[in-house]
Design a protein around this motif. Structure first.
Motif, PDB file in Angstrom:
ATOM      1  N   TYR A 130      23.531 -35.886 -27.133  1.00 36.55           N
ATOM      2  CA  TYR A 130      23.577 -34.639 -26.322  1.00 36.55           C
ATOM      3  C   TYR A 130      22.494 -34.307 -25.425  1.00 36.55           C
ATOM      4  O   TYR A 130      22.572 -33.854 -24.351  1.00 36.55           O
ATOM      5  CB  TYR A 130      24.345 -33.596 -27.075  1.00 36.55           C
ATOM      6  CG  TYR A 130      25.558 -33.664 -27.635  1.00 36.55           C
ATOM      7  CD1 TYR A 130      26.472 -34.534 -27.290  1.00 36.55           C
ATOM      8  CD2 TYR A 130      25.775 -33.306 -29.120  1.00 36.55           C
ATOM      9  CE1 TYR A 130      27.876 -34.933 -27.966  1.00 36.55           C
ATOM     10  CE2 TYR A 130      27.271 -33.699 -29.666  1.00 36.55           C
ATOM     11  CZ  TYR A 130      27.879 -34.305 -29.302  1.00 36.55           C
ATOM     12  OH  TYR A 130      29.246 -34.401 -29.600  1.00 36.55           O
ATOM     13  N   ILE A 131      21.253 -34.167 -26.171  1.00 33.13           N
ATOM     14  CA  ILE A 131      19.914 -33.537 -25.639  1.00 33.13           C
ATOM     15  C   ILE A 131      20.022 -34.723 -24.562  1.00 33.13           C
ATOM     16  O   ILE A 131      19.167 -34.297 -23.501  1.00 33.13           O
ATOM     17  CB  ILE A 131      19.132 -33.696 -26.465  1.00 33.13           C
ATOM     18  CG1 ILE A 131      19.303 -32.215 -27.340  1.00 33.13           C
ATOM     19  CG2 ILE A 131      17.848 -33.258 -25.865  1.00 33.13           C
ATOM     20  CD1 ILE A 131      18.517 -32.193 -28.454  1.00 33.13           C
ATOM     21  N   LYS A 132      19.947 -35.989 -24.533  1.00 28.98           N
ATOM     22  CA  LYS A 132      19.498 -37.050 -23.636  1.00 28.98           C
ATOM     23  C   LYS A 132      20.381 -37.001 -22.487  1.00 28.98           C
ATOM     24  O   LYS A 132      19.980 -37.756 -21.325  1.00 28.98           O
ATOM     25  CB  LYS A 132      19.315 -38.222 -24.280  1.00 28.98           C
ATOM     26  CG  LYS A 132      18.190 -38.392 -25.156  1.00 28.98           C
ATOM     27  CD  LYS A 132      18.050 -39.803 -25.805  1.00 28.98           C
ATOM     28  CE  LYS A 132      16.940 -39.615 -26.843  1.00 28.98           C
ATOM     29  NZ  LYS A 132      16.887 -41.110 -27.510  1.00 28.98           N
ATOM     30  N   ASN A 133      21.826 -36.588 -22.801  1.00 26.51           N
ATOM     31  CA  ASN A 133      22.644 -36.440 -21.462  1.00 26.51           C
ATOM     32  C   ASN A 133      22.570 -35.410 -20.566  1.00 26.51           C
ATOM     33  O   ASN A 133      22.543 -34.157 -21.156  1.00 26.51           O
ATOM     34  CB  ASN A 133      24.059 -36.442 -22.149  1.00 26.51           C
ATOM     35  CG  ASN A 133      25.050 -36.707 -21.108  1.00 26.51           C
ATOM     36  OD1 ASN A 133      24.842 -36.067 -20.049  1.00 26.51           O
ATOM     37  ND2 ASN A 133      26.158 -37.084 -21.242  1.00 26.51           N
ATOM     38  N   ILE A 162      17.173 -27.744 -33.994  1.00 27.43           N
ATOM     39  CA  ILE A 162      17.026 -28.673 -32.807  1.00 27.43           C
ATOM     40  C   ILE A 162      16.176 -29.642 -32.958  1.00 27.43           C
ATOM     41  O   ILE A 162      15.106 -29.376 -32.932  1.00 27.43           O
ATOM     42  CB  ILE A 162      17.247 -27.886 -31.369  1.00 27.43           C
ATOM     43  CG1 ILE A 162      18.296 -26.761 -31.373  1.00 27.43           C
ATOM     44  CG2 ILE A 162      17.603 -28.935 -30.374  1.00 27.43           C
ATOM     45  CD1 ILE A 162      19.852 -27.258 -31.264  1.00 27.43           C
ATOM     46  N   PRO A 163      16.438 -30.827 -32.847  1.00 27.54           N
ATOM     47  CA  PRO A 163      15.626 -32.053 -33.158  1.00 27.54           C
ATOM     48  C   PRO A 163      14.879 -32.425 -31.952  1.00 27.54           C
ATOM     49  O   PRO A 163      15.273 -31.760 -30.463  1.00 27.54           O
ATOM     50  CB  PRO A 163      16.467 -33.182 -33.327  1.00 27.54           C
ATOM     51  CG  PRO A 163      17.771 -33.007 -32.516  1.00 27.54           C
ATOM     52  CD  PRO A 163      17.983 -31.680 -32.783  1.00 27.54           C
ATOM     53  N   LYS A 164      13.778 -32.639 -32.207  1.00 27.87           N
ATOM     54  CA  LYS A 164      12.835 -33.462 -30.779  1.00 27.87           C
ATOM     55  C   LYS A 164      13.156 -34.751 -30.697  1.00 27.87           C
ATOM     56  O   LYS A 164      12.863 -35.512 -31.913  1.00 27.87           O
ATOM     57  CB  LYS A 164      11.140 -33.051 -31.334  1.00 27.87           C
ATOM     58  CG  LYS A 164      11.112 -31.603 -31.214  1.00 27.87           C
ATOM     59  CD  LYS A 164       9.554 -31.206 -31.239  1.00 27.87           C
ATOM     60  CE  LYS A 164       9.501 -29.745 -31.455  1.00 27.87           C
ATOM     61  NZ  LYS A 164       8.045 -29.459 -31.559  1.00 27.87           N
ATOM     62  N   CYS A 165      13.738 -35.065 -29.610  1.00 26.85           N
ATOM     63  CA  CYS A 165      14.300 -36.491 -29.543  1.00 26.85           C
ATOM     64  C   CYS A 165      13.468 -37.287 -28.644  1.00 26.85           C
ATOM     65  O   CYS A 165      12.740 -36.719 -27.701  1.00 26.85           O
ATOM     66  CB  CYS A 165      15.638 -36.447 -29.083  1.00 26.85           C
ATOM     67  SG  CYS A 165      16.834 -35.440 -30.168  1.00 26.85           S
TER      68      CYS A 165
END
Length: 96
Positions: free
Chosen positions: A66-69, A92-95
């Motif tokens: 979701y974060i990368k989108n 919230i993860p650090k991706c």
């Protein structure tokens, strides 16, 4: 139409936040609409329900996706979503 788009956007945000708490060994289907119980808390700052928190944790494996989108990232990192995640004990993860 604007309200529908706002609801969908918030659902996507909630979905991203929910992904943070799930167990990696659990098979999870990444469905942003499952985060609907978190919409009101994200929108109005009310405390999240236990259902919201459980869905948020359940969706944890989906969070980096979701974060990368670009369509979802801005919602996942919104102040309301971050507040809900914190209240649920979800980080919230650090991706990469």
């Amino acid at each position: 139409m604007k309200k529908l788009l706002a609801v969908i956007a918030l659902q996507l945000l909630v979905a991203a936040v929910l992904v943070v708490g799930a167990t990696p060994s659990t098979a999870v289907t990444c469905v942003p609409t499952q985060l609907a119980p978190c919409l009101k808390p994200i929108m109005n700052g009310s405390p999240p329900s236990s259902k919201c928190c459980s869905k948020l944790k359940e969706q944890k494996p989906c969070m980096c996706g979701y974060i990368k989108n670009p369509n979802f990232a801005k919602y996942v990192k919104s102040p309301g979503a971050l507040k809900v995640a914190k209240a649920c004990g979800v980080t919230i993860p650090k991706c990469k």
